[in-house]
Design a protein around this motif. Structure first.
Motif, short mmCIF file in Angstrom:
data_model
loop_
_atom_site.label_atom_id
_atom_site.label_comp_id
_atom_site.label_asym_id
_atom_site.label_seq_id
_atom_site.Cartn_x
_atom_site.Cartn_y
_atom_site.Cartn_z
N ILE A 28 6.51 14.96 -14.40
CA ILE A 28 6.74 14.84 -12.96
C ILE A 28 7.31 16.14 -12.43
CG2 ILE A 28 7.99 13.63 -11.14
CD1 ILE A 28 8.11 11.19 -13.02
N PHE A 29 6.60 16.76 -11.50
CA PHE A 29 7.15 17.91 -10.80
C PHE A 29 7.80 17.45 -9.50
CE2 PHE A 29 7.80 22.10 -9.33
CZ PHE A 29 7.44 22.14 -8.00
N SER A 30 7.11 16.58 -8.77
CA SER A 30 7.69 16.05 -7.53
C SER A 30 7.10 14.68 -7.23
CB SER A 30 7.41 17.00 -6.36
OG SER A 30 6.03 17.08 -6.08
N LEU A 31 7.95 13.84 -6.65
CA LEU A 31 7.52 12.53 -6.17
C LEU A 31 7.61 12.57 -4.66
CD1 LEU A 31 9.45 10.23 -8.66
CD2 LEU A 31 7.02 10.81 -8.71
N ASN A 32 6.53 12.38 -4.00
CA ASN A 32 6.52 12.41 -2.55
C ASN A 32 6.72 10.99 -2.04
OD1 ASN A 32 6.11 15.12 -2.99
ND2 ASN A 32 3.94 15.06 -2.51
N SER A 33 5.76 10.46 -1.34
CA SER A 33 5.89 9.11 -0.85
C SER A 33 5.79 8.11 -2.00
CB SER A 33 4.79 8.83 0.18
OG SER A 33 4.85 7.50 0.63
N MET A 34 6.62 7.08 -1.96
CA MET A 34 6.59 5.99 -2.95
C MET A 34 6.56 4.69 -2.18
SD MET A 34 9.46 7.42 -5.63
CE MET A 34 8.95 6.38 -7.00
N GLY A 35 5.82 3.73 -2.70
CA GLY A 35 5.73 2.50 -1.92
C GLY A 35 5.24 1.32 -2.71
N TRP A 36 5.16 0.21 -2.01
CA TRP A 36 4.68 -1.05 -2.57
C TRP A 36 3.50 -1.55 -1.75
CZ3 TRP A 36 6.53 -2.91 -7.06
CH2 TRP A 36 7.76 -2.44 -7.50
N TYR A 37 2.47 -1.98 -2.47
CA TYR A 37 1.32 -2.63 -1.89
C TYR A 37 1.21 -4.02 -2.51
CZ TYR A 37 -0.42 1.77 0.12
OH TYR A 37 -0.55 2.92 0.85
N ARG A 38 0.44 -4.88 -1.87
CA ARG A 38 0.19 -6.19 -2.48
C ARG A 38 -1.24 -6.62 -2.22
NH1 ARG A 38 3.99 -10.01 1.45
NH2 ARG A 38 2.69 -9.87 3.34
N GLN A 39 -1.71 -7.46 -3.12
CA GLN A 39 -3.06 -7.98 -2.97
C GLN A 39 -3.05 -9.46 -3.33
OE1 GLN A 39 -6.11 -5.87 -5.17
NE2 GLN A 39 -7.70 -6.64 -3.80
N ALA A 40 -3.39 -10.27 -2.35
CA ALA A 40 -3.50 -11.71 -2.56
C ALA A 40 -4.94 -12.04 -2.93
CB ALA A 40 -3.09 -12.45 -1.29
N PRO A 41 -5.16 -13.19 -3.58
CA PRO A 41 -6.52 -13.57 -3.97
C PRO A 41 -7.47 -13.60 -2.77
CG PRO A 41 -4.93 -14.98 -5.03
CD PRO A 41 -4.16 -14.15 -4.05
N GLU A 44 -7.82 -7.98 0.74
CA GLU A 44 -7.73 -6.57 0.40
C GLU A 44 -6.27 -6.19 0.11
OE1 GLU A 44 -11.53 -4.88 2.98
OE2 GLU A 44 -9.50 -4.18 3.41
N ARG A 45 -6.13 -5.13 -0.64
CA ARG A 45 -4.78 -4.62 -0.91
C ARG A 45 -4.20 -4.06 0.38
NH1 ARG A 45 -3.86 -1.06 -6.26
NH2 ARG A 45 -5.05 -2.86 -7.01
N GLU A 46 -2.93 -4.37 0.63
CA GLU A 46 -2.29 -3.94 1.87
C GLU A 46 -0.94 -3.31 1.60
OE1 GLU A 46 -1.46 -7.26 4.46
OE2 GLU A 46 -0.17 -8.25 2.99
N LEU A 47 -0.57 -2.39 2.47
CA LEU A 47 0.75 -1.76 2.36
C LEU A 47 1.83 -2.77 2.73
CD1 LEU A 47 2.56 0.82 2.09
CD2 LEU A 47 2.24 1.09 4.57
N VAL A 48 2.86 -2.83 1.90
CA VAL A 48 4.03 -3.64 2.20
C VAL A 48 5.12 -2.76 2.81
CG1 VAL A 48 5.84 -5.10 1.25
CG2 VAL A 48 3.51 -5.24 0.34
N ALA A 49 5.45 -1.69 2.10
CA ALA A 49 6.48 -0.76 2.57
C ALA A 49 6.37 0.53 1.78
CB ALA A 49 7.88 -1.36 2.39
N ASP A 50 6.74 1.63 2.43
CA ASP A 50 6.83 2.87 1.69
C ASP A 50 8.04 3.67 2.15
OD1 ASP A 50 3.96 4.39 3.40
OD2 ASP A 50 6.03 4.13 4.05
N ILE A 51 8.40 4.67 1.33
CA ILE A 51 9.58 5.47 1.60
C ILE A 51 9.29 6.91 1.22
CG2 ILE A 51 10.57 4.83 -0.66
CD1 ILE A 51 13.36 4.95 0.77
N GLY A 52 9.61 7.81 2.13
CA GLY A 52 9.36 9.21 1.88
C GLY A 52 10.44 9.83 1.01
N SER A 53 10.20 11.07 0.62
CA SER A 53 11.16 11.76 -0.24
C SER A 53 12.51 11.95 0.45
CB SER A 53 10.61 13.12 -0.68
OG SER A 53 10.26 13.90 0.46
N GLY A 54 12.49 11.98 1.79
CA GLY A 54 13.73 12.12 2.54
C GLY A 54 14.37 10.80 2.92
#
Length: 121
Positions: A28-41, A44-54
């Motif tokens: 790992i050199f850098s981690l930028n945006s990190m987040g959670w997605y979910r997919q129900a049966p 489609e997969r959808e964004l739940v939440a994300d958080i930037g490096s700041g």
């Protein structure tokens, strides 16, 4: 390569809470945006939440006020505190990271293996 390992899923009753964790490891050199997605049966997969490096956060409308995403840069980890869960939150939850393994490489999109969250009485 960046590897993501999720934990914390499970079965919970409506109105209950769960906390998901995701830890990044590997080169790992850098981690930028990190987040959670979910997919129900059947969906489609959808964004739940994300958080930037700041620390800036973004939430899906359906989880605002109930879910909280947080980040621990020292541990290369993110967390998702999920409160007031309802059956519509049932899905496989995936950790996602936009990261660089080495300084000269382009950023890449990495996914965890997913963790099942089931909300049912």
């Amino acid at each position: 390569q960046v590897r993501l390992v999720e934990s914390g899923g499970g079965l919970v009753q409506p109105g209950g809470s769960l906390r998901l964790s995701c830890v990044a490891s590997g080169t790992i050199f850098s981690l930028n945006s990190m987040g959670w997605y979910r997919q129900a049966p059947g969906k489609e997969r959808e964004l739940v939440a994300d958080i930037g490096s700041g620390g800036s956060t973004n939430y899906a409308d359906s989880v605002k006020g109930r879910f909280t995403i947080s980040r621990d840069n020292a541990k290369n980890a993110i967390y998702l505190q999920m409160n007031s869960l309802n059956p519509e939150d049932t899905a496989v939850y995936y950790c996602n990271v936009i990261a660089k393994s080495r300084s000269w490489q382009a950023t890449q999109n990495y996914w965890g293996q997913g963790t099942q969250v089931t909300v049912s009485s």
